[in-house]
Design a protein around this motif. Sequence first.
Motif, PDB file in Angstrom:
ATOM      1  N   GLN A  15      41.031  67.951   8.241  1.00  0.00           N
ATOM      2  CA  GLN A  15      41.974  67.642   7.180  1.00  0.00           C
ATOM      3  C   GLN A  15      42.703  66.364   7.576  1.00  0.00           C
ATOM      4  O   GLN A  15      43.175  66.241   8.708  1.00  0.00           O
ATOM      5  CB  GLN A  15      42.954  68.801   7.000  1.00  0.00           C
ATOM      6  N   ILE A  16      42.770  65.405   6.647  1.00  0.00           N
ATOM      7  CA  ILE A  16      43.469  64.157   6.911  1.00  0.00           C
ATOM      8  C   ILE A  16      44.557  63.940   5.875  1.00  0.00           C
ATOM      9  O   ILE A  16      44.555  64.555   4.808  1.00  0.00           O
ATOM     10  CB  ILE A  16      42.509  62.940   6.933  1.00  0.00           C
ATOM     11  N   GLY A  17      45.470  63.064   6.204  1.00  0.00           N
ATOM     12  CA  GLY A  17      46.498  62.605   5.289  1.00  0.00           C
ATOM     13  C   GLY A  17      46.856  61.185   5.686  1.00  0.00           C
ATOM     14  O   GLY A  17      46.622  60.776   6.830  1.00  0.00           O
ATOM     15  N   ILE A  18      47.373  60.423   4.745  1.00  0.00           N
ATOM     16  CA  ILE A  18      47.724  59.035   5.012  1.00  0.00           C
ATOM     17  C   ILE A  18      49.140  58.812   4.502  1.00  0.00           C
ATOM     18  O   ILE A  18      49.464  59.205   3.371  1.00  0.00           O
ATOM     19  CB  ILE A  18      46.723  58.071   4.347  1.00  0.00           C
ATOM     20  N   ALA A  19      49.974  58.186   5.342  1.00  0.00           N
ATOM     21  CA  ALA A  19      51.384  58.057   4.987  1.00  0.00           C
ATOM     22  C   ALA A  19      52.007  56.808   5.592  1.00  0.00           C
ATOM     23  O   ALA A  19      51.513  56.254   6.573  1.00  0.00           O
ATOM     24  CB  ALA A  19      52.154  59.286   5.475  1.00  0.00           C
ATOM     25  N   VAL A  20      53.115  56.430   4.978  1.00  0.00           N
ATOM     26  CA  VAL A  20      53.999  55.401   5.522  1.00  0.00           C
ATOM     27  C   VAL A  20      55.100  56.144   6.258  1.00  0.00           C
ATOM     28  O   VAL A  20      55.817  56.958   5.649  1.00  0.00           O
ATOM     29  CB  VAL A  20      54.608  54.527   4.401  1.00  0.00           C
ATOM     30  N   ASP A  21      55.217  55.916   7.550  1.00  0.00           N
ATOM     31  CA  ASP A  21      56.286  56.544   8.328  1.00  0.00           C
ATOM     32  C   ASP A  21      57.621  55.892   7.987  1.00  0.00           C
ATOM     33  O   ASP A  21      57.691  54.687   7.746  1.00  0.00           O
ATOM     34  CB  ASP A  21      56.027  56.390   9.823  1.00  0.00           C
ATOM     35  N   ILE A  22      58.687  56.682   8.015  1.00  0.00           N
ATOM     36  CA  ILE A  22      60.035  56.161   7.818  1.00  0.00           C
ATOM     37  C   ILE A  22      60.581  55.843   9.212  1.00  0.00           C
ATOM     38  O   ILE A  22      60.664  56.728  10.068  1.00  0.00           O
ATOM     39  CB  ILE A  22      60.948  57.173   7.100  1.00  0.00           C
ATOM     40  N   PRO A  23      60.952  54.579   9.470  1.00  0.00           N
ATOM     41  CA  PRO A  23      61.397  54.198  10.815  1.00  0.00           C
ATOM     42  C   PRO A  23      62.787  54.741  11.140  1.00  0.00           C
ATOM     43  O   PRO A  23      63.529  55.186  10.262  1.00  0.00           O
ATOM     44  CB  PRO A  23      61.412  52.666  10.752  1.00  0.00           C
ATOM     45  N   GLU A  24      63.117  54.679  12.411  1.00  0.00           N
ATOM     46  CA  GLU A  24      64.446  55.071  12.883  1.00  0.00           C
ATOM     47  C   GLU A  24      65.451  53.995  12.490  1.00  0.00           C
ATOM     48  O   GLU A  24      65.085  52.835  12.379  1.00  0.00           O
ATOM     49  CB  GLU A  24      64.438  55.282  14.391  1.00  0.00           C
ATOM     50  N   PRO A  25      66.671  54.386  12.250  1.00  0.00           N
ATOM     51  CA  PRO A  25      67.246  55.722  12.443  1.00  0.00           C
ATOM     52  C   PRO A  25      67.055  56.646  11.246  1.00  0.00           C
ATOM     53  O   PRO A  25      67.365  57.826  11.316  1.00  0.00           O
ATOM     54  CB  PRO A  25      68.733  55.415  12.634  1.00  0.00           C
TER      55      PRO A  25
END
Length: 181
Positions: A15-25
């Motif tokens: 199972q895969i998924g593709i996303a834009v991570d939300i950076p810190e903080p």
Amino acid sequence: MDQGSGVPSTGDIVQIGIAVDIPEPWGGELTRRRLASGDPNTVPAHVTLLGPTEIPVSALPEVERHLDRVAAEHLPFTLHLRGTGTFRPVTQVVFVTVAAGISECELLAAAINSAPQLRRELRFPYHPHVTVAQDVAPEALDRAYEDLADFSALFEVEGFTLFSHSGQTRWQPRRDFRLGG
């Protein structure tokens, strides 16, 4: 199971998924808020480009080549998260809205979904957002909606991440793809 990769052996399904991570903080804050709502989902805050999709492990190399092409054809962009929204009453979800960068997310999602291995029927039209509470008590949904109403984050999106899930582990980042090559 292939030792060390977290991906099932050849012939299996992953199972895969593709996303834009939300950076810190901001990413940590939104992830903590989701957990505080009682949502058991421990996935770090993100904007989904392709939701959970099953593919044969043997298709991963071609999928990665496709994602290389998609990333090379799209430039980095500014994403502005601001305020909250909800999909209620259709689904029990509260989210932080994408105020700027909507069309860029839509174009990326459509390009990613154009690969034959990744095409799938969607239950709802694509709507970029960051989930902060899902399938929890109505009071928890209300609280998340109100607590994050003034939330704002502005940052550059320079890439997206392919995640995989073998069914025996949590979602694991498999590879990052840098926009613009």
